[in-house]
Scaffold this motif. Structure first.
Motif, PDB file in Angstrom:
ATOM      1  N   TYR A   1       0.930  -1.544   0.498  1.00 49.48           N
ATOM      2  CA  TYR A   1      -0.346   0.061   0.189  1.00 49.48           C
ATOM      3  C   TYR A   1       1.021   1.169   0.037  1.00 49.48           C
TER       4      TYR A   1
ATOM      5  N   GLN B   1       0.697   5.747   1.245  1.00 47.78           N
ATOM      6  CA  GLN B   1      -0.431   6.557   1.633  1.00 47.78           C
ATOM      7  C   GLN B   1       0.123   7.804   1.670  1.00 47.78           C
TER       8      GLN B   1
ATOM      9  N   SER C   1      -6.683   7.631   2.446  1.00 42.41           N
ATOM     10  CA  SER C   1      -6.274   6.653   3.216  1.00 42.41           C
ATOM     11  C   SER C   1      -5.230   5.797   2.296  1.00 42.41           C
ATOM     12  N   LEU C   2      -4.763   5.144   3.204  1.00 42.37           N
ATOM     13  CA  LEU C   2      -4.551   3.608   1.824  1.00 42.37           C
ATOM     14  C   LEU C   2      -4.212   3.620   0.849  1.00 42.37           C
TER      15      LEU C   2
ATOM     16  N   LEU D   1      -4.138   1.253  -2.328  1.00 42.28           N
ATOM     17  CA  LEU D   1      -3.552  -1.001  -2.835  1.00 42.28           C
ATOM     18  C   LEU D   1      -3.214  -0.435  -3.877  1.00 42.28           C
TER      19      LEU D   1
ATOM     20  N   PHE E   1       4.647   7.244   2.219  1.00 37.19           N
ATOM     21  CA  PHE E   1       5.041   6.488   3.204  1.00 37.19           C
ATOM     22  C   PHE E   1       3.702   4.738   2.567  1.00 37.19           C
TER      23      PHE E   1
END
Lengths: 122, 110
Positions: free
Chosen positions: A36, A38, A43-44, A46, A91
């Protein structure tokens, strides 16, 4: 304690450098791992699904030649950001899904996350 | 587009109160649902999983699932300042991939 180990936790590199991130499942086997990304206050998202012994499945819009994924064993997946540029700063978080429960802290089919890697490309 | 929707917040509650976090999903094929807690700068940590209609309790946390209404919620009783974080709702489809909501930021004020 952690059931998924992710290294390094922080990387600062120059533009054009390739960066490798490792994700290991501890004490359990994971046929499938996920990567993932971010961005701040989002939000995360994929990026790809990593399958042991076969090619990764990338989400739409994710360049497979830029984000190389290798899932060489049932406990290790790696993500290599090739020729990183400042817009790749983010991230990056991996997760692993257990093939079976351990009877302890790991349950089957639950995704457990690594601690994440903060990549800063200068 | 299969989606999981959450109110981004922030949801502010006083210490000791009940915090109620809600989530809706569009994919009727989703079978499993998860609540993750994410502190700023950290990765998500699993709080609860729920697979069947009804309530599931674990300590101060109660997850509720209503598949007919496509609705999942998380109740946090006796909220503490340490509960302040972003809570992510996720649904697991038949392919066992998680689809995350945008997260709800919870602030518990002392």
């Amino acid at each position: 304690g952690a059931v998924v180990s992710q290294h390094p936790s922080r990387v600062i590199c120059k533009s054009g450098t390739s960066v490798k991130i490792e994700c290991r499942s501890l004490d359990f086997q994971a046929t499938t791992m996920f990567w993932y990304r971010q961005f701040p206050k989002q939000s995360l998202m994929l990026m790809a699904t990593s399958n042991e012994g076969s090619k990764a499945t990338y989400e739409q819009g994710v360049e497979k030649d830029k984000f190389l994924i290798n899932h060489a064993s049932l406990t290790l997946s790696t993500l290599t950001v090739t020729s990183a540029h400042p817009e790749d700063s983010s991230f990056y978080i991996c997760s692993a899904r257990a093939n079976s429960g351990t009877g302890g802290s790991v349950a089957k089919n639950i995704q457990y996350f690594g601690a994440g890697t903060r990549l800063s490309v200068l | 587009q299969k989606e999981v929707e959450q109110n981004s917040g922030p949801l502010s509650v006083p210490e000791g109160a009940i915090a109620s976090l809600n989530c809706t999903y569009s994919d009727r094929g989703s079978q499993s649902f998860f609540w993750y807690r994410q502190y700023s700068g950290k990765s998500p940590e699993l709080i609860m999983s729920i697979y069947s209609n009804g309530d599931k309790e674990d300590g101060r946390f109660t997850a509720q699932l209503n598949k007919a209404s496509q609705y999942v919620s998380l109740l946090i009783r006796d909220s503490q300042p340490s509960d302040s974080a972003t809570y992510l709702c996720a649904g697991d489809n038949a392919g066992n991939m998680l689809t995350f909501g945008g997260g709800t930021r919870l602030m518990v004020k002392p």
